[in-house]
Design an enzyme around this catalytic site. Structure first.
Site, mmCIF file in Angstrom:
data_model
loop_
_atom_site.group_PDB
_atom_site.id
_atom_site.type_symbol
_atom_site.label_atom_id
_atom_site.label_comp_id
_atom_site.label_asym_id
_atom_site.label_seq_id
_atom_site.Cartn_x
_atom_site.Cartn_y
_atom_site.Cartn_z
ATOM 1 N N GLY A 140 0.785 -1.232 0.000
ATOM 2 C CA GLY A 140 0.000 0.000 0.000
ATOM 3 C C GLY A 140 0.812 1.274 0.000
ATOM 4 C CB SER A 141 4.338 2.127 -0.816
ATOM 5 O OG SER A 141 4.429 1.469 -2.074
ATOM 6 C CG ASN A 142 2.086 3.417 -5.782
ATOM 7 O OD1 ASN A 142 2.668 4.485 -5.941
ATOM 8 N ND2 ASN A 142 2.453 2.309 -6.408
ATOM 9 C CG LEU B 34 -10.650 -8.955 -14.969
ATOM 10 C CD1 LEU B 34 -9.654 -8.126 -15.767
ATOM 11 C CD2 LEU B 34 -11.114 -10.153 -15.801
ATOM 12 C CG ASN C 102 -4.236 -0.660 -12.766
ATOM 13 O OD1 ASN C 102 -4.002 -0.786 -11.569
ATOM 14 N ND2 ASN C 102 -3.688 -1.447 -13.679
ATOM 15 C CG HIS D 24 1.087 -2.564 -15.873
ATOM 16 N ND1 HIS D 24 0.670 -3.733 -15.273
ATOM 17 C CD2 HIS D 24 2.040 -2.916 -16.764
ATOM 18 C CE1 HIS D 24 1.342 -4.751 -15.792
ATOM 19 N NE2 HIS D 24 2.181 -4.280 -16.695
#
Length: 199
Positions: free
Chosen positions: A13-15, A87, A102, A104
């Site tokens: 969960g750093s982002n 998904l 999102n 990536h």
């Protein structure tokens, strides 16, 4: 009324924390909830420290229409996936069209799709002898890593790079760009909606 973001994460969960800190005190946008499919995810600790409500959900719950309806009734306006591995089901995409973002850890369309996450991506990039990698921030549709690209940032892959050193470069790009790209997209979409209402 502020624009509310729900963040989905499956791991550390750093982002998610970076996003929450970015929007703390923002005059228009707030992180209202952090959700995870992993009851052991460290993102739950981060949510507690950030004083943001959190929720753990199972796959059957996630796939039900009641799940998206619940978020909608809570006033969630946008969903941001920050290291979320499942998904997204059609009902959630239908409830939040062009409102699920999102990130990536590669330059899509390369190295995307099912199973391509975290170190698996970096291993593939290095094994294929790529000279560059980076991040892709995109909208979410019914396929893995297939939605419209909003932003990409690149970094050099050097011959001495390992999975760990490349991951560090990618994380740096994520921390630098993800919150601002999310903010820019939400603000722009909100302005477009307001202008259409005024007309």
């Amino acid at each position: 009324m502020p624009i509310k973001i729900a963040i989905f994460a499956s791991g550390s969960g750093s982002n998610a924390e970076n996003l929450a800190n970015h929007f703390r005190g923002h005059h228009e946008i707030q992180v209202s909830k952090i959700l995870t499919n992993n009851p052991k995810a460290f993102v739950l600790n981060r949510a507690q420290q950030l004083n943001i409500p959190s929720q753990v959900f199972a796959k059957e719950e996630f796939r039900s229409n009641a799940f998206s309806q619940g978020l909608y009734e809570e006033g969630v306006d946008f969903i941001v996936l920050a290291g979320f591995l499942w998904l997204v089901p059609p009902h959630l995409i239908a409830t939040y069209p062009n409102r699920i973002i999102n990130i990536h850890p590669a330059l899509l369309p390369k190295y995307g799709g099912k199973g391509m996450y975290g170190q698996h991506v970096h291993e593939a990039v290095i094994s294929q002898g790529e000279h560059e990698s980076g991040i892709t921030i995109h909208l979410v549709n019914e396929k893995f890593d297939d939605g419209r690209v909003l932003f990409q940032a690149k970094c050099t892959v050097e011959t001495r790079d390992t999975v760990a050193s490349l991951a560090k470069k990618i994380h740096q790009l994520e921390y630098e760009h993800f919150p601002q790209v999310v903010e820019n997209y939400i603000s722009q979409l909100d302005r477009e909606i307001e202008s259409r209402v005024e007309v």
